[in-house]
Design a protein around this motif. Structure first.
Motif, PDB file in Angstrom:
ATOM      1  N   ASN A 182       0.828  -1.209   0.000  1.00 60.06           N
ATOM      2  CA  ASN A 182       0.000   0.000   0.000  1.00 60.06           C
ATOM      3  C   ASN A 182       0.863   1.261   0.000  1.00 60.06           C
ATOM      4  N   ASP A 183       2.026   1.162  -0.606  1.00 60.22           N
ATOM      5  CA  ASP A 183       2.920   2.309  -0.711  1.00 60.22           C
ATOM      6  C   ASP A 183       2.335   3.316  -1.700  1.00 60.22           C
ATOM      7  N   PRO A 184       2.113   4.572  -1.280  1.00 59.79           N
ATOM      8  CA  PRO A 184       1.470   5.531  -2.190  1.00 59.79           C
ATOM      9  C   PRO A 184       2.288   5.864  -3.430  1.00 59.79           C
ATOM     10  N   ALA A 185       3.602   5.664  -3.390  1.00 61.67           N
ATOM     11  CA  ALA A 185       4.448   6.050  -4.513  1.00 61.67           C
ATOM     12  C   ALA A 185       4.497   5.004  -5.610  1.00 61.67           C
ATOM     13  N   HIS A 186       3.891   3.851  -5.371  1.00 62.78           N
ATOM     14  CA  HIS A 186       4.007   2.750  -6.327  1.00 62.78           C
ATOM     15  C   HIS A 186       2.651   2.055  -6.495  1.00 62.78           C
ATOM     16  N   GLY A 187       2.216   1.924  -7.733  1.00 59.08           N
ATOM     17  CA  GLY A 187       1.024   1.146  -8.025  1.00 59.08           C
ATOM     18  C   GLY A 187      -0.239   1.790  -7.476  1.00 59.08           C
ATOM     19  N   SER A 188      -1.178   0.915  -7.080  1.00 61.24           N
ATOM     20  CA  SER A 188      -2.467   1.382  -6.566  1.00 61.24           C
ATOM     21  C   SER A 188      -2.477   1.280  -5.044  1.00 61.24           C
ATOM     22  N   MET A 189      -3.250   2.155  -4.408  1.00 63.42           N
ATOM     23  CA  MET A 189      -3.329   2.126  -2.946  1.00 63.42           C
ATOM     24  C   MET A 189      -4.759   2.361  -2.493  1.00 63.42           C
ATOM     25  N   HIS A 190      -5.016   2.030  -1.218  1.00 57.20           N
ATOM     26  CA  HIS A 190      -6.271   2.365  -0.547  1.00 57.20           C
ATOM     27  C   HIS A 190      -5.946   3.309   0.601  1.00 57.20           C
ATOM     28  N   ILE A 191      -6.782   4.320   0.814  1.00 59.89           N
ATOM     29  CA  ILE A 191      -6.608   5.241   1.939  1.00 59.89           C
ATOM     30  C   ILE A 191      -7.775   5.065   2.903  1.00 59.89           C
ATOM     31  N   TRP A 192      -7.540   4.357   3.996  1.00 60.28           N
ATOM     32  CA  TRP A 192      -8.575   4.183   5.016  1.00 60.28           C
ATOM     33  C   TRP A 192      -8.173   4.740   6.377  1.00 60.28           C
ATOM     34  N   THR A 193      -6.902   5.097   6.532  1.00 58.16           N
ATOM     35  CA  THR A 193      -6.485   5.686   7.798  1.00 58.16           C
ATOM     36  C   THR A 193      -7.248   6.977   8.073  1.00 58.16           C
ATOM     37  N   VAL A 194      -7.570   7.735   7.029  1.00 54.68           N
ATOM     38  CA  VAL A 194      -8.251   9.014   7.220  1.00 54.68           C
ATOM     39  C   VAL A 194      -9.625   8.795   7.847  1.00 54.68           C
ATOM     40  N   TRP A 195     -10.482   7.997   7.209  1.00 53.49           N
ATOM     41  CA  TRP A 195     -11.815   7.754   7.774  1.00 53.49           C
ATOM     42  C   TRP A 195     -11.716   7.115   9.158  1.00 53.49           C
ATOM     43  N   ASN A 196     -10.816   6.175   9.328  1.00 55.52           N
ATOM     44  CA  ASN A 196     -10.768   5.422  10.583  1.00 55.52           C
ATOM     45  C   ASN A 196     -10.152   6.200  11.738  1.00 55.52           C
ATOM     46  N   GLN A 197      -9.238   7.136  11.448  1.00 56.34           N
ATOM     47  CA  GLN A 197      -8.476   7.734  12.533  1.00 56.34           C
ATOM     48  C   GLN A 197      -8.334   9.249  12.470  1.00 56.34           C
ATOM     49  N   LEU A 198      -8.471   9.866  11.311  1.00 59.89           N
ATOM     50  CA  LEU A 198      -8.041  11.248  11.140  1.00 59.89           C
ATOM     51  C   LEU A 198      -9.156  12.118  10.575  1.00 59.89           C
ATOM     52  N   ASP A 199      -8.902  13.404  10.583  1.00 60.96           N
ATOM     53  CA  ASP A 199      -9.795  14.339   9.917  1.00 60.96           C
ATOM     54  C   ASP A 199      -9.604  14.253   8.405  1.00 60.96           C
ATOM     55  N   TYR A 200     -10.646  14.584   7.655  1.00 56.43           N
ATOM     56  CA  TYR A 200     -10.562  14.404   6.203  1.00 56.43           C
ATOM     57  C   TYR A 200      -9.563  15.327   5.529  1.00 56.43           C
ATOM     58  N   THR A 201      -9.154  16.394   6.184  1.00 55.09           N
ATOM     59  CA  THR A 201      -8.121  17.247   5.583  1.00 55.09           C
ATOM     60  C   THR A 201      -6.807  16.490   5.415  1.00 55.09           C
ATOM     61  N   HIS A 202      -6.648  15.366   6.106  1.00 58.63           N
ATOM     62  CA  HIS A 202      -5.420  14.575   5.986  1.00 58.63           C
ATOM     63  C   HIS A 202      -5.346  13.794   4.674  1.00 58.63           C
ATOM     64  N   TYR A 203      -6.397  13.821   3.853  1.00 56.24           N
ATOM     65  CA  TYR A 203      -6.240  13.292   2.496  1.00 56.24           C
ATOM     66  C   TYR A 203      -5.094  14.012   1.783  1.00 56.24           C
ATOM     67  N   ARG A 204      -4.877  15.281   2.165  1.00 58.12           N
ATOM     68  CA  ARG A 204      -3.829  16.066   1.511  1.00 58.12           C
ATOM     69  C   ARG A 204      -2.424  15.639   1.924  1.00 58.12           C
ATOM     70  N   ASP A 205      -2.327  14.744   2.910  1.00 56.16           N
ATOM     71  CA  ASP A 205      -1.004  14.243   3.312  1.00 56.16           C
ATOM     72  C   ASP A 205      -0.436  13.253   2.296  1.00 56.16           C
ATOM     73  N   TYR A 206      -1.284  12.748   1.417  1.00 54.67           N
ATOM     74  CA  TYR A 206      -0.886  11.683   0.491  1.00 54.67           C
ATOM     75  C   TYR A 206      -0.628  12.248  -0.903  1.00 54.67           C
ATOM     76  N   LEU A 207       0.419  11.711  -1.534  1.00 58.96           N
ATOM     77  CA  LEU A 207       0.642  11.976  -2.962  1.00 58.96           C
ATOM     78  C   LEU A 207       0.757  10.624  -3.666  1.00 58.96           C
TER      79      LEU A 207
END
Length: 839
Positions: A502-527
């Protein structure tokens, strides 16, 4: 005409609960069911047959799901009597064709056992020539409990970790029937697809596999054909020498014809048809979707024995995973043009899939297309989707990524599972090969990630978990049977075993840490390079909840509503998300509006962030488009087919032209994203305003954005920052060339909104009414919910922000008269700053 015939066996069925002398009686089976012979619908399932007979309540309403668990733990028998006039003579073969049996079935004709099945995801064909009788014939299909079968297999092979306590990974069945974090536990049984008798003579087309490729303005259709011969063994068991008669196979497309002769005993053939300068099939938004009929016929002399026809589209597809300075790409390339995937995930649209008609598929896929979606990922805990689904996707230009059916669990690779998986994979890859919309096969949903991160390795020890499927069996099946399409071992998957899956720099990924643990503004932490899942919850539409909970109190903390929250700590996560941004709800109506709004905002933040980093990121696939029942979930369209505010937010965020204000390196920037084929030119005025509409700073940007690209402009400090964030906002206005963009310097719960003031009028429209709202003060995120007045009512727009003096018009479609006063006041008409008390 082909010398084959079909006799449907969809009529005259009855259903009974089986009293199994080898098993203890199921004490929960009501006597009214245990002693009944219930009329059955085929295709169908036990739950819907019992419901139609009035023997059980609707499992989608109230909390009835919990009282119906006994259905999945009971054995059932379907039975019908049909007439047969003749067959099996003069070299004829008669076969019982079962397109779908759910799941552990024994098929008996006139007390002759034809076979046993244990896979919902394949079809079956039984030679019945020796068992048929002239006159009455009795056909029985007995279904053993899917729970019992799966539990027996788990006991035999040893447990495997999964996301839920049910044994869905030990049976080849729709996993979400066993319950999910958005779905009920309704374990089905039944003849869920068509069933009938196929009569044929001499030979038939057993398999047709078209491979469509395009290169140098030339379309090529390679057609691989397998035949069964009546005087030889069938279904792949032939020695290759039986069958005395030569056969001719002919393929026709776009006026071009190719044919070949199968010599006596030969069962396979390959034909190639070349079409000069075919019109290309494009994803929606990139061009048209022309399709060409492809016809394949089988002949013996001058007799046509069998025929097959599909519509095909000429297009090329590849997956660009090349390494670069950011990691390695994950870009879908169609007709040599990189496509930014504006996607949604698709789950089964009903727990009882036979109820999803072509009309319902068409409505749901139109909803996707109208939200500017161009890609659907068919999730691996459901089904291989139907011909109707794929035909409509072809027609609408919706790209599809289809998961093989493995989700959120370790799967055994021992027999009989390995053989079943191979058989279903071959059948489904071949079945879907003609569809231009299908551009990608995924090996599984989250299982490689699970093996790495979810504690599976210690629990599994040396037991199999599915790696042999994802890295060996499935890629081999795709390479052999449909090499024209890319295969990717999992969603997510990085492309290499030495890089985290689930490395964001390679291939496809899923982002579930945001919904499960963080505020939605943390989507911007990912590239990331490509996001195949991310989502935020919101409740179903009011009318949907009201139908599902008749006579029950609608309260955020009620037991009735809690039953429609299947996600772990879902209620607390919704509350956490609200607290970070919005005023505290005063009642259920506030809670309902604000949680739906927060869902829409969360996904807008995520989508706009991802699109603003094109071409580093080339895919945003939101979890999820649809629901299978009335529930609080991540869906944009709820279980009754109603569009939630999220749907309108997706339509805006997925527009071909997107204007967005984004944080960049300590300041704000204007980003213009152009997903269209023409340059985007013009100008954008970016203005810093007070909430009362008074200008405080302004910058003008000259737009010149090439096709399929984005451009970013840092904003000057006097525009992009504020000394009074509670009272100011930014507006970026592109002068009608796209939707304008907003940036609020403070959260709504902190903003110094004035008490809201507006004028509203209601006037008749051809199919309903028009509601015009003119703002005297700012009105933030206007939503009109006419389903509160008429459950069938629909509105054309939502989430509209008005500055003082501005107006908007909502068009409401409704066949009934709607109260104008109700249409223009709370709780039907809502906006964030109606939380501010009037002074």
């Amino acid at each position: 005409m082909p010398v084959t015939s079909w006799q449907s066996l969809h009529d005259g069925w009855s259903l009974t609960a089986v009293r199994n002398p080898e098993m203890p009686e199921n004490p929960e089976v009501p006597e009214s069911v245990a002693s009944a012979r219930v009329p059955a619908t085929v295709p169908g399932c036990v739950h819907t047959d019992l419901l139609a007979a009035g023997l059980v309540p609707d499992p989608y309403l109230d909390e009835h799901e919990l009282a119906l668990a006994w259905i999945g733990r009971t054995d059932w028998c379907y039975e019908t009597t049909f007439q047969w006039a003749a067959g099996g003579r003069n070299g004829e073969r008669v076969e019982l064709v079962c397109a779908g049996l759910d799941t552990v079935a024994t098929v008996v004709l006139n007390d002759v056992v034809l076979g046993r099945t244990a896979n919902m995801h394949r079809s079956y064909r039984f030679d019945v020539s020796g068992a048929l009788r002239i006159g009455d014939n009795v056909l029985r299909v007995r279904f053993d409990s899917a729970y019992r079968y799966a539990e027996e297999q788990r006991e035999r092979l040893g447990g495997r970790p999964n996301a839920y306590p049910t044994p869905f990974n030990f049976i080849r069945k729709m996993a979400c029937n066993f319950g999910w974090d958005w779905g009920p536990e309704l374990v089905t049984a039944g003849i869920w697809q068509e069933i009938g008798l196929r009569t044929w003579r001499t030979a038939r087309l057993a398999e047709v596999r078209p491979q469509v490729t395009v290169a140098d303005a030339e379309g090529r259709v390679t057609v691989r054909v397998e035949v069964d011969r009546a005087d030889g063994e069938s279904d792949g068991e032939s020695d290759g020498k039986s069958g005395a008669e030569p056969l001719t196979v002919r393929a026709t497309v776009a006026g071009e014809v190719a044919e070949t002769v199968l010599a006596a005993g030969q069962r396979t053939a390959e034909l190639a048809v070349t079409v000069a300068d075919p019109e290309l099939w494009w994803p929606r938004g990139y061009g048209e979707q022309p399709r060409y009929p492809l016809t394949v016929t089988l002949h013996a002399g001058d007799r046509e024995l069998d025929g097959w026809q599909r519509k095909i589209g000429f297009r090329s597809v590849r997956l660009d995973t090349a390494p670069d300075e950011h990691g390695s790409a994950f870009t879908v390339v169609v007709n040599d043009l990189p496509v930014f995937v504006r996607g949604v995930n698709w789950i089964p649209d009903d727990c009882f899939p036979h109820r999803v008609t072509r009309q319902r598929y068409a409505e749901r896929l139109r909803q996707a297309a109208e939200a500017n979606v161009n890609f659907l990922r068919v999730w691996g805990g459901g089904r291989y989707e139907s011909e109707d689904f794929y035909d409509l996707a072809d027609e609408l230009g919706l790209l599809v990524g289809q998961d093989f059916l493995f989700a959120c669990a370790a799967y055994p690779e021992e027999e009989p599972f390995r053989s079943e998986v191979r058989a279903e994979a071959v059948e489904q890859v071949v079945r879907l090969a003609s569809h231009p919309s299908l551009v990608l096969w995924f090996g599984n949903n989250e299982n490689i990630w699970g093996w790495h991160d979810w504690g599976w390795q210690a629990e599994l020890a040396d037991r199999s978990w599915g790696a042999g499927y994802y890295f060996e069996l499935l890629p081999a099946v795709v390479a052999e049977h449909d090499p024209s399409r890319p295969y990717w071992p999992g969603s997510p998957w990085s492309g290499r075993p030495d890089i985290h899956p689930n490395d964001p720099a390679h291939g496809s990924m899923h982002i579930w840490t945001v919904w499960n643990q963080l505020d939605y503004t943390h989507y911007r932490d990912y590239l990331p390079r490509f996001v195949a899942e991310f989502g935020w919850q919101g409740p179903a539409a009011y009318a949907t909840l009201r139908r599902a909970l008749p006579g029950r109190e609608l309260a955020e903390d009620s037991a009735a509503l809690a039953h429609r929250q299947k996600a772990g700590d879902g209620r607390l996560k919704l509350a956490r998300g609200l607290a970070a941004h919005l005023p505290a709800p005063r009642d259920f109506d506030d809670w309902h509006y604000l949680t739906q709004l927060n869902q829409a905002r969360a996904i807008s933040v995520g989508v706009e962030h991802l699109r603003s980093y094109r071409p580093v990121c080339m895919g945003s696939v939101v979890w999820q488009l649809n629901d299978c029942w009335p529930v609080t979930s991540w869906a944009a369209v709820d279980g009754d087919g109603r569009r939630k505010p999220l749907w309108y937010a997706l339509r805006r965020a997925y527009a071909d032209r997107l204007l967005t204000i984004q944080p960049r390196q300590g300041g704000l920037a204007l980003v213009a994203v152009n997903d269209g084929g023409a340059p985007w030119t013009g100008r954008v005025d970016v203005t810093r305003l007070t909430l009362a509409g008074e200008p405080r700073g302004k910058a003008t940007v000259a737009l010149s954005v090439p096709p399929y690209s984005e451009l970013t402009w840092p904003l000057p400090a006097d525009v992009g920052s504020s000394d009074d964030p509670r009272s100011e906002l930014l507006v970026a206005d592109p002068g009608g060339t796209a939707e304008r963009a907003f940036w609020f310097f403070a959260e709504d719960r902190e903003a110094a909104y004035p008490p809201a003031d507006y004028d509203a009028t209601v006037e008749p429209a051809p199919d309903g009414v028009r509601v015009r709202v003119t703002a005297r003060t700012i009105l933030r995120d206007l939503v009109l919910a006419p389903d509160r007045l008429d459950p069938a009512a629909e509105v054309d727009e939502a989430l509209v922000t008005l500055l003082p003096g501005e107006s908007t018009t909502f068009t409401v479609r409704s066949a009934v008269a709607l109260d104008p006063a109700a249409l223009t006041t709370r709780p039907v008409l809502r906006y964030v700053n109606d939380m501010v008390p009037k002074q």
